[in-house]
Design a protein around this motif. Structure first.
Motif, PDB file in Angstrom:
ATOM      1  N   PHE A  78       7.249  -6.233  -4.503  1.00 55.86           N
ATOM      2  CA  PHE A  78       7.802  -4.937  -4.921  1.00 55.86           C
ATOM      3  C   PHE A  78       6.732  -4.186  -5.708  1.00 55.86           C
ATOM      4  O   PHE A  78       6.074  -4.761  -6.573  1.00 55.86           O
ATOM      5  CB  PHE A  78       9.035  -5.165  -5.800  1.00 55.86           C
ATOM      6  CG  PHE A  78       9.578  -3.905  -6.415  1.00 55.86           C
ATOM      7  CD1 PHE A  78      10.256  -2.988  -5.648  1.00 55.86           C
ATOM      8  CD2 PHE A  78       9.403  -3.641  -7.768  1.00 55.86           C
ATOM      9  CE1 PHE A  78      10.771  -1.819  -6.207  1.00 55.86           C
ATOM     10  CE2 PHE A  78       9.896  -2.489  -8.342  1.00 55.86           C
ATOM     11  CZ  PHE A  78      10.586  -1.579  -7.554  1.00 55.86           C
ATOM     12  N   TYR A  79       6.582  -2.906  -5.405  1.00 53.06           N
ATOM     13  CA  TYR A  79       5.646  -2.063  -6.156  1.00 53.06           C
ATOM     14  C   TYR A  79       6.337  -0.746  -6.473  1.00 53.06           C
ATOM     15  O   TYR A  79       6.949  -0.129  -5.593  1.00 53.06           O
ATOM     16  CB  TYR A  79       4.374  -1.767  -5.351  1.00 53.06           C
ATOM     17  CG  TYR A  79       3.509  -0.738  -6.053  1.00 53.06           C
ATOM     18  CD1 TYR A  79       2.688  -1.109  -7.114  1.00 53.06           C
ATOM     19  CD2 TYR A  79       3.562   0.607  -5.690  1.00 53.06           C
ATOM     20  CE1 TYR A  79       1.924  -0.159  -7.788  1.00 53.06           C
ATOM     21  CE2 TYR A  79       2.798   1.554  -6.352  1.00 53.06           C
ATOM     22  CZ  TYR A  79       1.983   1.168  -7.397  1.00 53.06           C
ATOM     23  OH  TYR A  79       1.238   2.104  -8.067  1.00 53.06           O
ATOM     24  N   HIS A  97       8.933  -6.360   0.020  1.00 50.15           N
ATOM     25  CA  HIS A  97       7.975  -5.368   0.531  1.00 50.15           C
ATOM     26  C   HIS A  97       8.492  -3.938   0.383  1.00 50.15           C
ATOM     27  O   HIS A  97       8.382  -3.125   1.309  1.00 50.15           O
ATOM     28  CB  HIS A  97       7.621  -5.659   1.996  1.00 50.15           C
ATOM     29  CG  HIS A  97       7.040  -7.015   2.197  1.00 50.15           C
ATOM     30  ND1 HIS A  97       5.716  -7.299   1.959  1.00 50.15           N
ATOM     31  CD2 HIS A  97       7.620  -8.186   2.579  1.00 50.15           C
ATOM     32  CE1 HIS A  97       5.498  -8.579   2.212  1.00 50.15           C
ATOM     33  NE2 HIS A  97       6.631  -9.142   2.577  1.00 50.15           N
ATOM     34  N   VAL A  98       9.031  -3.634  -0.775  1.00 49.59           N
ATOM     35  CA  VAL A  98       9.538  -2.282  -1.057  1.00 49.59           C
ATOM     36  C   VAL A  98       8.528  -1.560  -1.929  1.00 49.59           C
ATOM     37  O   VAL A  98       7.993  -2.123  -2.887  1.00 49.59           O
ATOM     38  CB  VAL A  98      10.920  -2.350  -1.738  1.00 49.59           C
ATOM     39  CG1 VAL A  98      11.374  -0.973  -2.197  1.00 49.59           C
ATOM     40  CG2 VAL A  98      11.939  -2.959  -0.778  1.00 49.59           C
ATOM     41  N   ASP A 136      11.296  -3.737   3.239  1.00 52.18           N
ATOM     42  CA  ASP A 136      10.328  -2.828   3.857  1.00 52.18           C
ATOM     43  C   ASP A 136      10.708  -1.355   3.728  1.00 52.18           C
ATOM     44  O   ASP A 136      10.422  -0.547   4.609  1.00 52.18           O
ATOM     45  CB  ASP A 136      10.120  -3.195   5.341  1.00 52.18           C
ATOM     46  CG  ASP A 136       9.595  -4.600   5.497  1.00 52.18           C
ATOM     47  OD1 ASP A 136       8.480  -4.874   4.997  1.00 52.18           O
ATOM     48  OD2 ASP A 136      10.303  -5.445   6.094  1.00 52.18           O
ATOM     49  N   VAL A 137      11.325  -0.997   2.628  1.00 53.85           N
ATOM     50  CA  VAL A 137      11.735   0.393   2.373  1.00 53.85           C
ATOM     51  C   VAL A 137      10.634   1.092   1.579  1.00 53.85           C
ATOM     52  O   VAL A 137       9.990   0.490   0.722  1.00 53.85           O
ATOM     53  CB  VAL A 137      13.080   0.430   1.608  1.00 53.85           C
ATOM     54  CG1 VAL A 137      13.419   1.833   1.125  1.00 53.85           C
ATOM     55  CG2 VAL A 137      14.198  -0.126   2.489  1.00 53.85           C
ATOM     56  N   TRP A 138      10.447   2.358   1.857  1.00 50.73           N
ATOM     57  CA  TRP A 138       9.517   3.203   1.102  1.00 50.73           C
ATOM     58  C   TRP A 138      10.336   4.362   0.544  1.00 50.73           C
ATOM     59  O   TRP A 138      11.017   5.068   1.292  1.00 50.73           O
ATOM     60  CB  TRP A 138       8.409   3.709   1.997  1.00 50.73           C
ATOM     61  CG  TRP A 138       7.476   4.701   1.363  1.00 50.73           C
ATOM     62  CD1 TRP A 138       7.196   4.872   0.042  1.00 50.73           C
ATOM     63  CD2 TRP A 138       6.702   5.678   2.050  1.00 50.73           C
ATOM     64  NE1 TRP A 138       6.295   5.878  -0.138  1.00 50.73           N
ATOM     65  CE2 TRP A 138       5.972   6.392   1.098  1.00 50.73           C
ATOM     66  CE3 TRP A 138       6.553   6.004   3.400  1.00 50.73           C
ATOM     67  CZ2 TRP A 138       5.112   7.428   1.435  1.00 50.73           C
ATOM     68  CZ3 TRP A 138       5.693   7.038   3.735  1.00 50.73           C
ATOM     69  CH2 TRP A 138       4.984   7.738   2.746  1.00 50.73           C
ATOM     70  N   ARG A 154      13.688  -1.095   6.389  1.00 48.87           N
ATOM     71  CA  ARG A 154      12.662  -0.358   7.119  1.00 48.87           C
ATOM     72  C   ARG A 154      12.865   1.154   7.089  1.00 48.87           C
ATOM     73  O   ARG A 154      12.252   1.880   7.861  1.00 48.87           O
ATOM     74  CB  ARG A 154      12.541  -0.866   8.564  1.00 48.87           C
ATOM     75  CG  ARG A 154      12.178  -2.341   8.650  1.00 48.87           C
ATOM     76  CD  ARG A 154      12.329  -2.903  10.039  1.00 48.87           C
ATOM     77  NE  ARG A 154      13.658  -2.722  10.609  1.00 48.87           N
ATOM     78  CZ  ARG A 154      14.724  -3.471  10.312  1.00 48.87           C
ATOM     79  NH1 ARG A 154      14.615  -4.472   9.463  1.00 48.87           N
ATOM     80  NH2 ARG A 154      15.899  -3.231  10.865  1.00 48.87           N
ATOM     81  N   SER A 155      13.693   1.636   6.202  1.00 48.85           N
ATOM     82  CA  SER A 155      13.932   3.074   6.096  1.00 48.85           C
ATOM     83  C   SER A 155      12.990   3.717   5.098  1.00 48.85           C
ATOM     84  O   SER A 155      12.378   3.040   4.264  1.00 48.85           O
ATOM     85  CB  SER A 155      15.394   3.351   5.728  1.00 48.85           C
ATOM     86  OG  SER A 155      16.215   3.071   6.849  1.00 48.85           O
ATOM     87  N   VAL A 156      12.870   5.031   5.199  1.00 48.41           N
ATOM     88  CA  VAL A 156      12.014   5.824   4.323  1.00 48.41           C
ATOM     89  C   VAL A 156      12.876   6.905   3.680  1.00 48.41           C
ATOM     90  O   VAL A 156      13.640   7.588   4.365  1.00 48.41           O
ATOM     91  CB  VAL A 156      10.856   6.474   5.116  1.00 48.41           C
ATOM     92  CG1 VAL A 156      10.051   7.404   4.237  1.00 48.41           C
ATOM     93  CG2 VAL A 156       9.970   5.404   5.740  1.00 48.41           C
TER      94      VAL A 156
END
Length: 184
Positions: A78-79, A97-98, A136-138, A154-156
């Protein structure tokens, strides 16, 4: 032993008294930990990690603010960029992985629509709704994630978006209120 009545109501999303002595002490501890972390992340990381239930492999750029830390769960890698605000009266659960841009707000806390319940008195209180963010979200800068929202994997979330409703997997959302602007 502490009286956990208000804590249990809080994490269950029921009306609770935020001025409860136990909740006040938890907030004060979390706020102090955030201040120490913001002054020196290397010195404050161990305390932050412990209050977050032993989370690993994450980094949050200072300045960071969180109400309780005890309801803030992050996955691996996470970042978050500077200015993250997390109001975790209910659980905030973030997958692996967000990435979160600067000045993002993630809010579980909310208040009754009935003005009488927002005034101090015997029936006064606030409540919360959990927030869940998949893998995997941004999330772009200055986005707001409102109480009760789930963001699919996996959404943005575009910069400046105000997310008021659930976001499915594999989409980009933007605007106020956020809506699907693209399927990924």
């Amino acid at each position: 032993m502490h009286d956990l009545t208000e804590w249990n109501k809080m994490i269950a999303g029921e009306l609770y008294l935020d001025r409860d002595p136990y909740l006040t002490s938890l907030r004060e501890k979390a706020h102090a930990a955030c201040r120490r972390y913001n002054r020196d992340p290397q010195e404050g990381m161990a305390e932050l990690r412990a209050l977050m239930g032993g989370a690993e492999e994450f980094y949050i750029e200072p300045d960071f603010f969180c109400d309780y830390l005890a309801n803030f769960y992050v996955g691996r890698f996470f970042y978050a960029n500077t200015g993250l605000v997390v109001l975790d009266t209910c659980p905030v659960t973030i997958g692996d992985h967000v990435m979160v841009g600067p000045q993002v707000g993630i809010y579980t806390a909310t208040h009754p629509l009935d003005f009488r319940l927002r005034r101090p008195g015997p029936d006064y209180g606030e409540y919360g709704k959990p927030v869940t963010i998949g893998d995997d979200v941004w999330i772009g800068g200055h986005a707001v994630i409102n109480p009760g929202v789930t963001i699919g994997s996996r959404s943005v979330v575009a910069s400046g978006a105000v997310v008021t409703k659930d976001v499915p997997d594999d989409v980009a959302v933007g605007g106020n209120p956020a809506r699907i602007i693209k399927r990924l």
